[in-house]
Motif scaffolding. Sequence first.
Motif, PDB file in Angstrom:
ATOM      1  N   ILE A  75       0.793  -1.424   0.166  1.00 37.26           N
ATOM      2  CA  ILE A  75       0.250   0.060   0.012  1.00 37.26           C
ATOM      3  C   ILE A  75       0.617   0.776   0.328  1.00 37.26           C
ATOM      4  O   ILE A  75       1.516   1.560   0.911  1.00 37.26           O
ATOM      5  N   VAL A  76       0.685   1.959  -1.092  1.00 38.05           N
ATOM      6  CA  VAL A  76       1.761   3.196  -1.236  1.00 38.05           C
ATOM      7  C   VAL A  76       0.386   4.707  -1.819  1.00 38.05           C
ATOM      8  O   VAL A  76       1.120   5.446  -2.329  1.00 38.05           O
ATOM      9  N   VAL A  77      -0.167   4.376  -0.719  1.00 39.83           N
ATOM     10  CA  VAL A  77      -1.630   5.286  -1.252  1.00 39.83           C
ATOM     11  C   VAL A  77      -1.155   6.600  -0.120  1.00 39.83           C
ATOM     12  O   VAL A  77      -0.736   6.618   0.441  1.00 39.83           O
ATOM     13  N   CYS A  92       2.046  -1.798   4.225  1.00 40.98           N
ATOM     14  CA  CYS A  92       2.087  -0.523   4.385  1.00 40.98           C
ATOM     15  C   CYS A  92       3.131   0.051   3.801  1.00 40.98           C
ATOM     16  O   CYS A  92       4.777   0.175   5.391  1.00 40.98           O
ATOM     17  N   ARG A  93       3.420   1.129   3.344  1.00 45.92           N
ATOM     18  CA  ARG A  93       4.483   1.646   2.835  1.00 45.92           C
ATOM     19  C   ARG A  93       4.265   3.452   2.674  1.00 45.92           C
ATOM     20  O   ARG A  93       5.283   4.868   2.667  1.00 45.92           O
ATOM     21  N   SER A  94       2.531   3.715   2.740  1.00 44.58           N
ATOM     22  CA  SER A  94       2.132   5.154   3.169  1.00 44.58           C
ATOM     23  C   SER A  94       3.039   6.329   4.503  1.00 44.58           C
ATOM     24  O   SER A  94       2.798   5.118   5.200  1.00 44.58           O
ATOM     25  N   THR A  95       2.949   7.004   3.607  1.00 42.22           N
ATOM     26  CA  THR A  95       3.128   7.686   5.470  1.00 42.22           C
ATOM     27  C   THR A  95       2.250   8.408   5.940  1.00 42.22           C
ATOM     28  O   THR A  95       1.085   8.294   6.022  1.00 42.22           O
ATOM     29  N   VAL A  96       2.080   7.568   7.257  1.00 43.53           N
ATOM     30  CA  VAL A  96       0.547   8.085   8.248  1.00 43.53           C
ATOM     31  C   VAL A  96       0.988   8.115   9.500  1.00 43.53           C
ATOM     32  O   VAL A  96       2.901   7.311  10.400  1.00 43.53           O
TER      33      VAL A  96
END
Length: 232
Positions: A125-127, A161-165
Motif C-alpha cells: 500500500i503506497v496511497v 503498508c508503505r504510506s506515510t501515516v
Amino acid sequence: KVVLEQVRRIGRLGKLEDPRITRVIVCKKNYEFVDIVNFGDVNFQRISIYGMGFAGLTLALTFAELNQLDITGVDIDEDLVRNLNKGISTIYEDGLQSLLAYCNAKETITFKHSKEDVDADIHIIVVGTPVDANNKPDYSYLENVVKQIGKSLKQSDTIICRSTVPVGTTRNFIIPMLEKSSGMKVGKDFHVAFAPERAVEGKALKELKLLPQVVGGYSGHCCEVASNLFYK
C-alpha cells in the motif's frame, strides 16, 4: 505465458516434493528457450502495489526490473493507468521513462484500475494520506485500498503498508479492517508489515537499491517475510 504460469503455480502450491529441483527451464515444443522459473522466488511471484504516484511507481518499476516477479500497479485514476500501460508517465525521475518502457516491453509489469480484479500474494500500500483543514489525517484512500485487499485476501498473503501515516495506523486501522473483511486472523492466516518509503524525488530509483529499508512486522515471521522481499 500459459505454460509459465502453470509452472509457477506448481511451485506456489508446493507440488514439487523433490528439494533438489529449484529451477525449471521452460521451452517451446521446438526446444526454443522461453524462461527459467526459480522456485526460490515463487512465493513472491505476484505483487500488487496500490498507488501509482512517485513512491508507488518507482517501487513497482524497481521490482519489475528484476524480471523475476509479476508486478501489478493499481491506481484509482483511469487516465493514469491508461498512460502507464502505454509507457507514458508525468512523474519526473531520472531514468524512470526508459525503465517504464523496458518493463512494459518485457511484460514484467501491468497497470490496472482499482475497480479491476487484482490477484496477488503480496499487497503493498503506497496511497496518499492527506490532512484536512484541522490537520487530521484523511484515511479515505487507505480505507478503499484495504477494503479492496480484504475482499480477495488469501491464506498466507502479505500486506505491507508503505504510506506515510500516523503512528499506530497499521495496528489500529489496517489490521482490524483486514480481519473484518476477510474473516481471517493476522499473524495466523496472513502477514502484515510496515516498511516506510524514504527516497528523495529525483533519486528514488537509485536510493531504493542503496538505502537500508526499515521493516516492522506484526510478528517476527511477518517481519521476516517482508524483509525477504525487500532483500531482493
